[in-house]
Design a protein around this motif. Structure first.
Motif, PDB file in Angstrom:
ATOM      1  N   ILE A 184     -27.252  -7.786  -0.247  1.00  0.00           N
ATOM      2  CA  ILE A 184     -28.388  -8.457  -0.880  1.00  0.00           C
ATOM      3  C   ILE A 184     -28.313  -8.181  -2.384  1.00  0.00           C
ATOM      4  CG2 ILE A 184     -30.895  -8.610  -1.008  1.00  0.00           C
ATOM      5  CD1 ILE A 184     -31.066  -7.716   1.862  1.00  0.00           C
ATOM      6  N   LYS A 185     -28.201  -9.230  -3.169  1.00  0.00           N
ATOM      7  CA  LYS A 185     -28.068  -9.092  -4.615  1.00  0.00           C
ATOM      8  C   LYS A 185     -29.435  -8.805  -5.242  1.00  0.00           C
ATOM      9  CE  LYS A 185     -24.541  -9.883  -6.219  1.00  0.00           C
ATOM     10  NZ  LYS A 185     -23.375  -9.010  -6.466  1.00  0.00           N
ATOM     11  N   GLY A 188     -32.292 -11.022  -4.567  1.00  0.00           N
ATOM     12  CA  GLY A 188     -32.830 -11.112  -3.217  1.00  0.00           C
ATOM     13  C   GLY A 188     -32.029 -11.985  -2.279  1.00  0.00           C
ATOM     14  N   LYS A 189     -30.970 -12.597  -2.736  1.00  0.00           N
ATOM     15  CA  LYS A 189     -30.148 -13.467  -1.897  1.00  0.00           C
ATOM     16  C   LYS A 189     -28.968 -12.686  -1.340  1.00  0.00           C
ATOM     17  CE  LYS A 189     -32.815 -16.894  -2.912  1.00  0.00           C
ATOM     18  NZ  LYS A 189     -33.790 -17.400  -1.914  1.00  0.00           N
ATOM     19  N   VAL A 190     -28.560 -13.058  -0.124  1.00  0.00           N
ATOM     20  CA  VAL A 190     -27.478 -12.343   0.537  1.00  0.00           C
ATOM     21  C   VAL A 190     -26.144 -12.982   0.185  1.00  0.00           C
ATOM     22  CG1 VAL A 190     -27.552 -13.722   2.654  1.00  0.00           C
ATOM     23  CG2 VAL A 190     -26.714 -11.380   2.745  1.00  0.00           C
ATOM     24  N   THR A 191     -25.125 -12.138   0.071  1.00  0.00           N
ATOM     25  CA  THR A 191     -23.773 -12.601  -0.207  1.00  0.00           C
ATOM     26  C   THR A 191     -22.790 -11.721   0.558  1.00  0.00           C
ATOM     27  OG1 THR A 191     -22.203 -13.144  -1.981  1.00  0.00           O
ATOM     28  CG2 THR A 191     -23.482 -11.102  -2.214  1.00  0.00           C
ATOM     29  N   SER A 270     -22.846   6.855  -9.009  1.00  0.00           N
ATOM     30  CA  SER A 270     -24.215   6.426  -9.285  1.00  0.00           C
ATOM     31  C   SER A 270     -24.644   5.328  -8.326  1.00  0.00           C
ATOM     32  CB  SER A 270     -24.330   5.935 -10.722  1.00  0.00           C
ATOM     33  OG  SER A 270     -23.498   4.800 -10.938  1.00  0.00           O
ATOM     34  N   ARG A 271     -23.660   4.538  -7.851  1.00  0.00           N
ATOM     35  CA  ARG A 271     -23.979   3.466  -6.919  1.00  0.00           C
ATOM     36  C   ARG A 271     -24.254   4.010  -5.529  1.00  0.00           C
ATOM     37  NH1 ARG A 271     -20.022  -1.540  -5.138  1.00  0.00           N
ATOM     38  NH2 ARG A 271     -21.530  -2.584  -3.778  1.00  0.00           N
ATOM     39  N   GLU A 279     -28.536  -3.859  -5.792  1.00  0.00           N
ATOM     40  CA  GLU A 279     -27.861  -4.368  -4.606  1.00  0.00           C
ATOM     41  C   GLU A 279     -28.157  -3.470  -3.400  1.00  0.00           C
ATOM     42  OE1 GLU A 279     -23.751  -4.758  -5.408  1.00  0.00           O
ATOM     43  OE2 GLU A 279     -23.989  -6.478  -6.742  1.00  0.00           O
ATOM     44  N   ARG A 280     -28.287  -4.093  -2.251  1.00  0.00           N
ATOM     45  CA  ARG A 280     -28.513  -3.371  -1.002  1.00  0.00           C
ATOM     46  C   ARG A 280     -27.666  -4.003   0.099  1.00  0.00           C
ATOM     47  NH1 ARG A 280     -30.522  -0.534  -4.105  1.00  0.00           N
ATOM     48  NH2 ARG A 280     -32.513   0.600  -4.041  1.00  0.00           N
ATOM     49  N   LEU A 281     -27.145  -3.152   0.982  1.00  0.00           N
ATOM     50  CA  LEU A 281     -26.385  -3.643   2.124  1.00  0.00           C
ATOM     51  C   LEU A 281     -27.345  -4.091   3.214  1.00  0.00           C
ATOM     52  CD1 LEU A 281     -23.596  -3.991   3.540  1.00  0.00           C
ATOM     53  CD2 LEU A 281     -23.967  -1.706   4.501  1.00  0.00           C
TER      54      LEU A 281
END
Length: 336
Positions: A184-185, A188-191, A270-271, A279-281
């Protein structure tokens, strides 16, 4: 009272006769009373007869009382047996009604399918492996639901060279870009999440190797013949499906979503830990998902569901690619 007077009379006669032996005037007086002796003898006979009659009457009354008591005992026994028979009939009727209610409840429950956890598949795998031939076909995320519990079971099987176990696993082709699971970028959209897909490719490859190692172990130890095949198809892993032989089907959804930070060991620290680039998985979780279990003996609806799920699996299986094709592409094509 009569018995006491009779005893006193007889005692008096005895004493008079005894005195007559020693007192001559009394003895001479009694010699002329011959009829008196006969009367007294008759009196004694009467008394004896009356006593015998009394004893006979008492005996008859005792026998009659015993008979009445025996009749009462028999009557009470008959009443008890009748009560026992009635209780037995009532118990039988209750059991029949209870069984009917239980069957109706069971039929309703079975027609709607029984809910089990994914972890409970282990029990059904173990039962299936008791047969001479076992066929397990499953569709899922990485094959973990089948491989993790099945491997130790296969290692613990008793010796039986004639045993045959077939395992087919259909998993997504994570060498190709996919959005679920994905990243999720910040908008808010998934890629696509290529790094996460690379991890999934490695995990599927590891499960495949572990199961194929079991082929030689089973044959060398005389436990049977194991056939293992992984295939891949480009799809999102939303359905969890497991078929055991031709009589059982387990189905459920990956109905939990895990949204978290993700980064491989080589990524920027840091990520991984505290840094936040937005970003979130978006990961799917299904190891603890509830599955609906269908058994062919559960009724017409269950048989229909099993046949439909098997047709679905076989259709996707025939259209899928061998896992080796995904392996040759490997992690390289998992990059964007």
């Amino acid at each position: 009272m009569e018995s006491a007077l009779t005893r006193l009379l007889l005692l008096g006669i005895f004493l008079i006769g005894l005195l007559a032996q020693f007192v001559k005037p009394l003895g001479d007086a009694l010699q002329d009373k011959a009829y008196l002796g006969g009367a007294l003898l008759s009196l004694v006979g009467y008394v004896l007869y009356a006593e015998v009659q009394r004893l006979n009457t008492a005996h008859e009354e005792g026998r009659a009382g015993t008979a009445r008591l025996e009749d009462e005992v028999l009557r009470l026994h008959a009443v008890h047996e009748e009560q026992r028979a009635l209780a037995a009939r009532l118990q039988s009727e209750l059991e029949r009604l209870s069984g009917a209610v239980q069957r109706l409840t069971e039929e309703q429950r079975l027609q709607s399918g029984k809910s089990v956890s994914a972890r409970e598949l282990e029990t059904h795998f173990r039962q299936a492996l008791e047969a001479r031939e076992t066929h397990i076909a499953a569709m899922g995320f990485t094959g973990e639901t089948v491989v993790v519990p099945l491997r130790p079971m296969l290692q613990g099987l008793p010796r039986d060279p004639e045993r045959v176990v077939r395992v087919r696993l259909l998993v997504p082709d994570f060498t190709k870009p996919i959005e679920v699971p994905g990243m999720i970028k910040s908008d808010g959209k998934v890629t696509d999440a290529p790094e996460f897909r690379r991890d999934l490719v490695d995990k599927i490859g590891r499960y495949n190797r572990e199961m194929r190692e079991m082929i030689g172990r089973l044959e060398d130890s005389g436990r049977g013949v194991l056939h293992v095949e992984f295939r891949v198809v480009h799809m999102s892993p939303t359905l969890k499906l497991c078929l055991i032989n031709d009589d059982q089907a387990f189905e459920g959804l990956y109905d939990k979503v895990d949204i978290r930070r993700f980064g491989p060991p080589s990524a920027d620290p840091s990520r991984q830990a505290g840094g936040d680039n937005g970003e979130r998985l978006l990961d799917l979780v299904g190891y603890d998902a509830r599955l609906t279990r269908w058994h062919r003996d559960d009724g017409a609806k269950a048989r229909t569901v099993i046949d439909e799920r098997r047709r679905l699996f076989e259709t996707l299986w025939e259209a899928a690619h061998d896992l080796s094709e995904m392996s040759t592409q490997g992690a390289g094509s998992a990059s964007p």
